[in-house]
Design a protein around this motif. Structure first.
Motif, PDB file in Angstrom:
ATOM      1  N   HIS A  38      -0.706   0.258  -0.406  1.00 53.49           N
ATOM      2  CA  HIS A  38      -1.695   0.642  -1.411  1.00 53.49           C
ATOM      3  C   HIS A  38      -2.597  -0.547  -1.710  1.00 53.49           C
ATOM      4  CE1 HIS A  38       1.492   3.731  -2.460  1.00 53.49           C
ATOM      5  NE2 HIS A  38       0.434   4.437  -2.162  1.00 53.49           N
ATOM      6  N   GLU A  79      -4.322   0.023  -6.868  1.00 52.91           N
ATOM      7  CA  GLU A  79      -3.294   0.586  -7.740  1.00 52.91           C
ATOM      8  C   GLU A  79      -3.803   0.585  -9.179  1.00 52.91           C
ATOM      9  OE1 GLU A  79       1.056  -0.265  -6.377  1.00 52.91           O
ATOM     10  OE2 GLU A  79      -0.074  -2.139  -6.188  1.00 52.91           O
ATOM     11  N   SER A 127      -3.261   5.726  -6.992  1.00 51.64           N
ATOM     12  CA  SER A 127      -3.286   4.650  -6.000  1.00 51.64           C
ATOM     13  C   SER A 127      -4.050   5.130  -4.776  1.00 51.64           C
ATOM     14  CB  SER A 127      -1.870   4.228  -5.620  1.00 51.64           C
ATOM     15  OG  SER A 127      -1.160   5.318  -5.060  1.00 51.64           O
ATOM     16  N   VAL A 128      -4.557   4.170  -4.008  1.00 44.36           N
ATOM     17  CA  VAL A 128      -5.313   4.483  -2.793  1.00 44.36           C
ATOM     18  C   VAL A 128      -4.708   3.674  -1.656  1.00 44.36           C
ATOM     19  CG1 VAL A 128      -7.573   4.571  -1.695  1.00 44.36           C
ATOM     20  CG2 VAL A 128      -7.393   4.815  -4.190  1.00 44.36           C
ATOM     21  N   GLU A 180      -7.770   4.939   3.772  1.00 45.14           N
ATOM     22  CA  GLU A 180      -7.864   6.274   3.181  1.00 45.14           C
ATOM     23  C   GLU A 180      -9.214   6.443   2.499  1.00 45.14           C
ATOM     24  OE1 GLU A 180      -4.894   8.984   0.543  1.00 45.14           O
ATOM     25  OE2 GLU A 180      -5.284   6.997  -0.288  1.00 45.14           O
ATOM     26  N   PHE A 207     -10.706   8.147  -0.638  1.00 48.65           N
ATOM     27  CA  PHE A 207     -10.264   8.710  -1.916  1.00 48.65           C
ATOM     28  C   PHE A 207     -11.496   9.031  -2.744  1.00 48.65           C
ATOM     29  CE2 PHE A 207      -8.767   8.719  -6.254  1.00 48.65           C
ATOM     30  CZ  PHE A 207      -7.491   9.289  -6.174  1.00 48.65           C
ATOM     31  N   ARG A 247     -13.319   4.624   7.975  1.00 50.18           N
ATOM     32  CA  ARG A 247     -11.932   4.951   7.639  1.00 50.18           C
ATOM     33  C   ARG A 247     -11.022   4.838   8.862  1.00 50.18           C
ATOM     34  NH1 ARG A 247     -10.297  10.280   6.783  1.00 50.18           N
ATOM     35  NH2 ARG A 247     -11.454  10.645   8.723  1.00 50.18           N
ATOM     36  N   THR A 253     -10.731   1.092   3.653  1.00 47.79           N
ATOM     37  CA  THR A 253     -10.383   1.978   2.544  1.00 47.79           C
ATOM     38  C   THR A 253     -11.654   2.299   1.770  1.00 47.79           C
ATOM     39  OG1 THR A 253      -8.204   0.954   2.369  1.00 47.79           O
ATOM     40  CG2 THR A 253      -8.976   2.210   0.462  1.00 47.79           C
ATOM     41  N   LEU A 311     -13.405   4.261  -1.546  1.00 48.75           N
ATOM     42  CA  LEU A 311     -13.336   4.993  -2.804  1.00 48.75           C
ATOM     43  C   LEU A 311     -14.724   5.541  -3.087  1.00 48.75           C
ATOM     44  CD1 LEU A 311     -11.266   4.469  -5.899  1.00 48.75           C
ATOM     45  CD2 LEU A 311     -13.705   4.892  -6.228  1.00 48.75           C
ATOM     46  N   ALA A 356     -12.809  13.613   1.868  1.00 49.56           N
ATOM     47  CA  ALA A 356     -11.693  12.921   1.220  1.00 49.56           C
ATOM     48  C   ALA A 356     -10.335  13.279   1.819  1.00 49.56           C
ATOM     49  CB  ALA A 356     -11.693  13.224  -0.275  1.00 49.56           C
ATOM     50  N   ARG A 387      -7.667  12.302  -0.017  1.00 56.44           N
ATOM     51  CA  ARG A 387      -7.114  12.699  -1.311  1.00 56.44           C
ATOM     52  C   ARG A 387      -8.203  12.518  -2.360  1.00 56.44           C
ATOM     53  NH1 ARG A 387      -3.231   9.977  -3.817  1.00 56.44           N
ATOM     54  NH2 ARG A 387      -3.788   8.029  -2.755  1.00 56.44           N
ATOM     55  N   SER A 391      -4.988  16.155  -8.985  1.00 53.79           N
ATOM     56  CA  SER A 391      -5.065  15.156  -7.928  1.00 53.79           C
ATOM     57  C   SER A 391      -4.253  15.618  -6.727  1.00 53.79           C
ATOM     58  CB  SER A 391      -4.551  13.795  -8.416  1.00 53.79           C
ATOM     59  OG  SER A 391      -3.184  13.869  -8.760  1.00 53.79           O
TER      60      SER A 391
END
Length: 312
Positions: free
Chosen positions: A8, A11, A32-33, A37, A39, A183, A188, A190, A203, A205, A217
């Protein structure tokens, strides 16, 4: 680098932010990511998205809870975090009289380990605009420039604030592909966006904020799983909703009728659609305008907002 940082890179624990005389914009959120990923952070206006992202970027100190990026406090340990992150703001605010190339060169001078400016501009499709002044760029081209500058430092974490605002359909698709490529290469991301189909498409997540709290979520499929799917069609002359099989037997949980148009809600889409089509085939009924679709992220989003307003 410890195993927790590998798992992660972002966080957030019981995060809170308070303004002025006590307005709590962020009310104890936790998420958390993971590394590599995408997100998406979504929310209604005033939900706390911007406040949360500013805390993640280290622009302010939380009023409660904890933020960690690469295991560091992004506000206190800014020197350890900032060189490893890229930020694309909603509005870059670059000098209008500089050319695209001059702007990229200026920004590269402030960026640790910057890649060649021409490479960054090529990556976002602005290589042919390097000699054009910023003030002569379209809104979509300015967003591409914002993205190019965010990528100059080859960031491990990329914050994208409304990245496709002002882009046409082709530009939006190109940006999506670039974000996916980043990605896949381990960056990562966001993302905040008002385009819910963008979040649904991009996304891995997401979290939906409402009034400073996380209302839902998970993966896009998990967030929409609690929402019913829809089947709609128009019955031809001589046929009426009462001619359909008992809706409960089709797994239908709700329905609306407007003239000859029937709209069914179901949590068992395959069963319900099969039942309706089997009935239509058996009775030689043409279902005009037949539309069968699972729940969308937009429906989940609007449902969350509507439920909270109804409860207020």
């Amino acid at each position: 680098m410890d195993s927790d940082e590998q798992e992660h890179v972002i966080e957030v624990t019981d995060l809170r932010r308070v303004y002025g005389t006590g307005f709590e914009a962020v009310r104890g959120i936790t998420f958390s990511v993971a590394r590599g990923e995408i997100f998406a952070l979504l929310g209604t206006n005033g939900a706390g998205k911007t406040s949360t992202v500013e805390l993640l970027e280290g622009l302010a100190r939380p009023d409660g809870g904890r933020v960690r990026v690469f295991g560091h406090d992004p506000h206190r340990d800014r020197a350890a975090v900032r060189p490893r992150t890229g930020v694309m703001l909603q509005e870059g605010g670059f000098p209008a009289d500089l050319t695209v190339a001059e702007t990229a060169r200026m920004w590269a001078g402030c960026t640790s380990g910057a890649r060649p400016e021409a490479e960054a501009l090529e990556r976002v499709g602005l290589a042919g605009k390097s000699g054009v002044r910023v003030k002569q760029l379209s809104g979509g081209e300015r967003r591409r420039l914002d993205l190019a500058l965010a990528l100059l430092g080859d960031p491990e974490v990329l914050f994208l604030d409304e990245p496709t605002t002002g882009l046409d359909a082709e530009g939006r698709r190109d940006t999506w592909e670039l974000v996916r490529d980043l990605r896949d290469a381990g960056t990562t991301v966001l993302l905040t966006t008002h385009y819910l189909h963008e979040a649904e498409d991009l996304a891995d997540r997401l979290a939906i904020l409402h009034e400073g709290r996380i209302a839902a979520s998970g993966t896009p499929a998990e967030v929409t799983a609690d929402r019913p799917a829809r089947i709609s069609f128009r019955l031809p002359e001589g046929w009426f909703p009462g001619d359909l099989p008992p809706l409960a037997e089709l797994g239908v949980c709700g329905h609306e009728v407007s003239g000859r148009t029937v709209r069914l809600s179901t949590r068992e889409l395959q069963r319900s659609a099969t039942g309706v089509l089997t009935w239509a085939e058996r009775n030689k009924v043409d279902l005009h305008g037949l539309d069968v679709r699972p729940a969308s992220l937009e429906e989940a989003f609007l449902g969350i907002a509507g439920e909270r307003e109804a409860a207020a």
